[in-house]
Design an enzyme around this catalytic site. Structure first.
Site, PDB file in Angstrom:
ATOM      1  N   ASP A  38      73.909   8.554 -33.262  1.00 11.19           N
ATOM      2  CA  ASP A  38      73.444   9.685 -32.473  1.00 11.19           C
ATOM      3  C   ASP A  38      72.246   9.322 -31.633  1.00 11.19           C
ATOM      4  O   ASP A  38      71.583   8.317 -31.866  1.00 11.19           O
ATOM      5  CB  ASP A  38      73.398  10.931 -33.371  1.00 11.19           C
ATOM      6  CG  ASP A  38      72.054  11.485 -33.746  1.00 11.19           C
ATOM      7  OD1 ASP A  38      72.071  12.504 -34.447  1.00 11.19           O
ATOM      8  OD2 ASP A  38      71.005  10.959 -33.370  1.00 11.19           O
ATOM      9  N   ILE A  39      72.064  10.101 -30.570  1.00  9.13           N
ATOM     10  CA  ILE A  39      71.012   9.818 -29.594  1.00  9.13           C
ATOM     11  C   ILE A  39      69.661  10.224 -30.204  1.00  9.13           C
ATOM     12  O   ILE A  39      69.545  11.300 -30.787  1.00  9.13           O
ATOM     13  CB  ILE A  39      71.287  10.584 -28.280  1.00  9.13           C
ATOM     14  CG1 ILE A  39      72.680  10.219 -27.744  1.00  9.13           C
ATOM     15  CG2 ILE A  39      70.193  10.310 -27.252  1.00  9.13           C
ATOM     16  CD1 ILE A  39      73.192  11.143 -26.640  1.00  9.13           C
TER      17      ILE A  39
ATOM     18  N   GLU B 199      75.594  15.554 -30.225  1.00 12.04           N
ATOM     19  CA  GLU B 199      75.147  14.270 -29.690  1.00 12.04           C
ATOM     20  C   GLU B 199      75.401  13.177 -30.713  1.00 12.04           C
ATOM     21  O   GLU B 199      74.703  12.184 -30.765  1.00 12.04           O
ATOM     22  CB  GLU B 199      73.672  14.344 -29.265  1.00 12.04           C
ATOM     23  CG  GLU B 199      72.838  15.349 -30.015  1.00 12.04           C
ATOM     24  CD  GLU B 199      72.068  14.719 -31.157  1.00 12.04           C
ATOM     25  OE1 GLU B 199      72.272  15.175 -32.306  1.00 12.04           O
ATOM     26  OE2 GLU B 199      71.285  13.788 -30.923  1.00 12.04           O
TER      27      GLU B 199
HETATM   28  N1  LIG Z   1      72.570  18.940 -23.163  1.00  9.55           N
HETATM   29  C1  LIG Z   1      73.231  19.016 -24.322  1.00  9.55           C
HETATM   30  N2  LIG Z   1      72.534  19.135 -25.479  1.00  9.55           N
HETATM   31  C2  LIG Z   1      73.204  19.192 -26.652  1.00  9.55           C
HETATM   32  C3  LIG Z   1      74.615  19.128 -26.674  1.00  9.55           C
HETATM   33  N3  LIG Z   1      74.996  19.188 -27.987  1.00  9.55           N
HETATM   34  C4  LIG Z   1      73.867  19.278 -28.748  1.00  9.55           C
HETATM   35  N4  LIG Z   1      72.767  19.283 -27.952  1.00  9.55           N
HETATM   36  C5  LIG Z   1      71.353  19.361 -28.369  1.00  9.55           C
HETATM   37  O1  LIG Z   1      71.006  18.183 -29.071  1.00  9.55           O
HETATM   38  C6  LIG Z   1      69.807  18.414 -29.823  1.00  9.55           C
HETATM   39  C7  LIG Z   1      69.892  17.688 -31.143  1.00  9.55           C
HETATM   40  O2  LIG Z   1      68.641  17.736 -31.713  1.00  9.55           O
HETATM   41  P1  LIG Z   1      68.324  17.288 -33.195  1.00  9.55           P
HETATM   42  O3  LIG Z   1      69.569  17.331 -34.026  1.00  9.55           O
HETATM   43  O4  LIG Z   1      67.143  18.055 -33.640  1.00  9.55           O
HETATM   44  O5  LIG Z   1      67.964  15.777 -33.139  1.00  9.55           O
HETATM   45  P2  LIG Z   1      67.171  14.873 -32.106  1.00  9.55           P
HETATM   46  O6  LIG Z   1      66.243  15.627 -31.239  1.00  9.55           O
HETATM   47  O7  LIG Z   1      68.196  14.040 -31.406  1.00  9.55           O
HETATM   48  O8  LIG Z   1      66.306  13.980 -33.061  1.00  9.55           O
HETATM   49  P3  LIG Z   1      66.768  12.777 -33.995  1.00  9.55           P
HETATM   50  O9  LIG Z   1      68.271  12.839 -34.100  1.00  9.55           O
HETATM   51  O10 LIG Z   1      66.098  13.025 -35.296  1.00  9.55           O
HETATM   52  O11 LIG Z   1      66.311  11.526 -33.338  1.00  9.55           O
HETATM   53  C8  LIG Z   1      69.694  19.942 -29.958  1.00  9.55           C
HETATM   54  O12 LIG Z   1      68.598  20.359 -29.210  1.00  9.55           O
HETATM   55  C9  LIG Z   1      71.010  20.462 -29.332  1.00  9.55           C
HETATM   56  O13 LIG Z   1      70.810  21.674 -28.648  1.00  9.55           O
HETATM   57  C10 LIG Z   1      75.320  19.024 -25.429  1.00  9.55           C
HETATM   58  O14 LIG Z   1      76.552  18.954 -25.344  1.00  9.55           O
HETATM   59  N5  LIG Z   1      74.586  18.965 -24.295  1.00  9.55           N
END
Ligand SMILES: Nc1nc2c(ncn2[C@@H]2O[C@H](COP(=O)(O)OP(=O)(O)OP(=O)(O)O)[C@@H](O)[C@H]2O)c(=O)[nH]1
Length: 151
Positions: free
Chosen positions: A21-22, A64
């Protein structure tokens, strides 16, 4: 994933799962907006398609998070693949016109083995390894080891 798992059980071939994951993706959305966030996800998907072999199966698993099943691949070889993908992502710049966005991914690897009795357990191991990469400071890949779930 279930199908690939069952194929493994039947054939006895080596197969590895990578979940990734990102890193800090919430911050990407919060800083640049949702559309640039989507552009980042799309660029990651393209990098995966460019990096994997034709027989490997890749998919987006929730927001993500992505999964890649590497056929005929042991954990060590999956680690080589994971590091190649990680470095490609690290070197990528998504240019939205307004912003140039750089980002990283964290990855977890699990080779299917006889201690796994269903695909959910396989996914759980890859997720535990992914979590170890996050905890270790992100922008890295880890191979599942026994006991990781408890850490
Ligand atoms: N733009 C966009 N955002 C998304 C999508 N799916 C999920 N998100 C966002 O991805 C974010 C995931 O955040 P977290 O799971 O807290 O994790 P993170 O900020 O990547 O932090 P770590 O994984 O701990 O490094 C959330 O804010 C979701 O709203 C999408 O299809 N498009």
């Amino acid at each position: 994933m279930q199908q690939e798992y069952q194929r493994f059980v039947r054939s006895g071939n080596t197969v590895s799962l990578i979940m990734f994951d990102i890193d800090h993706f919430k911050k990407v959305n919060d800083t640049y907006g949702h559309q640039p966030g989507d552009d980042v996800i799309k660029s990651v998907a393209s990098l995966v398609l460019e990096t994997k072999r034709d027989i490997d199966i890749a998919g987006r698993y929730g927001g993500e998070e992505f999964g890649i099943i590497l056929a005929n691949t042991c954990a060590d070889s999956a680690k080589v693949f994971a590091e190649r993908l990680r470095q490609r992502v690290e070197q990528t710049v998504v240019d939205t016109g307004e912003h140039k966005i750089q980002f990283t991914i964290s990855l977890g690897i699990s080779e299917a083995s006889s201690d796994i009795d269903n695909y959910k357990a396989w996914l759980k191991q890859a997720d535990a390894a992914l979590y170890a990469s996050k905890r270790g400071g992100r922008n890295q890949s880890s191979v599942y080891k026994e006991g990781m779930e408890m850490e």
